[in-house]
Design a protein around this motif. Structure first.
Motif, PDB file in Angstrom:
ATOM      1  N   ASP A  90      49.797  27.909  41.822  1.00  0.00           N
ATOM      2  CA  ASP A  90      50.910  27.794  40.822  1.00  0.00           C
ATOM      3  C   ASP A  90      50.410  27.109  39.639  1.00  0.00           C
ATOM      4  O   ASP A  90      51.024  26.522  39.003  1.00  0.00           O
ATOM      5  CB  ASP A  90      52.068  26.828  41.705  1.00  0.00           C
ATOM      6  N   ASP A 147      50.665  31.081  38.268  1.00  0.00           N
ATOM      7  CA  ASP A 147      51.837  31.136  39.014  1.00  0.00           C
ATOM      8  C   ASP A 147      52.662  32.453  38.745  1.00  0.00           C
ATOM      9  O   ASP A 147      52.707  32.874  37.444  1.00  0.00           O
ATOM     10  CB  ASP A 147      52.638  29.750  38.519  1.00  0.00           C
ATOM     11  N   ARG A 148      53.571  32.776  39.745  1.00  0.00           N
ATOM     12  CA  ARG A 148      54.179  34.026  39.715  1.00  0.00           C
ATOM     13  C   ARG A 148      55.318  33.873  38.727  1.00  0.00           C
ATOM     14  O   ARG A 148      55.645  35.132  38.213  1.00  0.00           O
ATOM     15  CB  ARG A 148      54.585  34.593  40.944  1.00  0.00           C
ATOM     16  N   GLU A 155      49.368  35.731  40.887  1.00  0.00           N
ATOM     17  CA  GLU A 155      50.252  36.015  42.017  1.00  0.00           C
ATOM     18  C   GLU A 155      51.525  36.606  41.521  1.00  0.00           C
ATOM     19  O   GLU A 155      51.948  36.278  40.411  1.00  0.00           O
ATOM     20  CB  GLU A 155      50.576  34.609  42.867  1.00  0.00           C
TER      21      GLU A 155
HETATM   22 MG    MG Z   1      54.651  29.302  44.516  1.00  0.00          MG
END
Ligand code: MG
Ligand code: C2E
Ligand code: MG
Ligand code: MG
Length: 276
Positions: free
Chosen positions: A181, A203-204, A237
């Motif tokens: 993250d 982080d996404r 991610e």
């Molecule tokens: Mg996460």
């Protein structure tokens, strides 16, 4: 009633709150039972390098609830954290991951696969953590660098000295670290360079709008540059579209995980996907 109880009494319970508390208490006791009954399973999400293909897998815990079906970690990890139940749950996930690594290491084409396991603050803070992990690594004869632990910035910032010491002890057992993250916590570049990390994980939330939000695009470029200059691998991610992936690749990040390649899968499905 509150009024009858006196002027200075605050009536802080309403029916909704009461039912939330009831639910919370129920959840806690169900979690305890779930630990005893071993109701947790692990799903696996491939990590892909656009040049080399799948090189790693993230282990993600799920609660196989007898009535409610698969419960997502977002719904029970926070309570498991607060109650300490994350310790037995986390141990079970680590054990499963190490067993899986052992099996893969015996398959000619998948011997190089690594596995990433999420570690929460309560687990990491536990004085026995290093011993637990190194015992597992030894017991399952995990090859060095194949087990990667995903830590978060807030967890590491609680006590940087202690974190660095623990990480170095585990590194001596061949364990790697990824900062999960990344970008959402309170990173300080000064401590980042002191952490024995292998990987930064974008982080996404930044990936989600990267094509429409110039700030997110700038943050992602910065994280990639930072990772490169510190000699760290960078993975993104939450990659859901080809356009997101193309942006990452064009900016020097060829590793990603996300629904674009695959959702987290049960082991049988993963085996089919990877043709074990
Ligand atoms: Mg996460
Ligand atoms: P995380 O470690 O950041 O894991 C990534 C989460 O993003 C996973 O959610 C994954 O299913 C989800 N995800 C993957 N690709 C995509 C995508 O393309 N789009 C979107 N929208 N989501 C995607 P999941 O499995 O629900 O896990 C949530 C969080 O729960 C994890 O975030 C991690 O912090 C925690 N967690 C999961 N397993 C464990 C565990 O074994 N131990 C501990 N302590 N925490 C865990
Ligand atoms: Mg993770
Ligand atoms: Mg993450």
């Amino acid at each position: 009633q509150a009024k009858a109880a006196g002027r200075n009494t605050i009536r802080f319970f309403n029916p909704q709150m009461e039912s939330m508390v009831t639910m919370r208490v129920a959840m806690e006791s169900e979690l305890r039972t779930a630990v005893d009954r071993k109701e947790f399973t692990v799903h696996y999400q491939p990590q892909v390098d656009t040049h080399k293909g799948v090189y790693g897998i993230e282990a993600l815990v799920r609660w196989q609830h007898p009535q409610r079906g698969l419960v997502s970690p977002a719904d029970f990890i926070p309570i498991a954290e607060e109650t300490g139940l994350i310790l037995p749950i986390g141990d079970a996930v680590l054990e499963t991951a190490c067993q899986q690594l052992r099996e893969w290491s015996e398959l000619p084409c998948y011997g190089d696969l690594s596995i990433s396991v999420n570690v929460s603050a309560h687990q990491f803070r536990n004085p026995a953590f290093v011993d637990r992990v190194s015992a597992l690594v030894n017991r399952h004869a995990v090859k060095p660098d194949r087990l990667k632990l995903e830590l978060t910035e807030s967890l590491l910032l609680e006590n940087v000295e202690e974190a660095v010491a623990k990480m170095n002890q585990l590194k001596a057992h061949g364990v790697d670290f990824s900062l999960d993250d990344f970008g959402t916590g309170y990173s300080s570049l000064a401590y980042l360079k002191r952490l024995p990390l292998e990987q930064l994980k974008i982080d996404r939330s930044f990936v989600h709008d990267v094509l429409t939000d110039a700030n997110d695009a700038a943050i992602i470029r910065t994280i990639i540059a930072l990772g490169n200059s510190l000699g760290l691998d960078v993975i993104a991610e939450g990659v859901e579209t080809e356009a997101q992936r193309d942006f990452l690749v064009a900016n020097g990040c060829s590793c990603y995980q996300g629904y674009l390649y695959s959702r987290p899968l049960a082991i049988e499905q993963l085996s089919m996907l990877l043709q074990f």
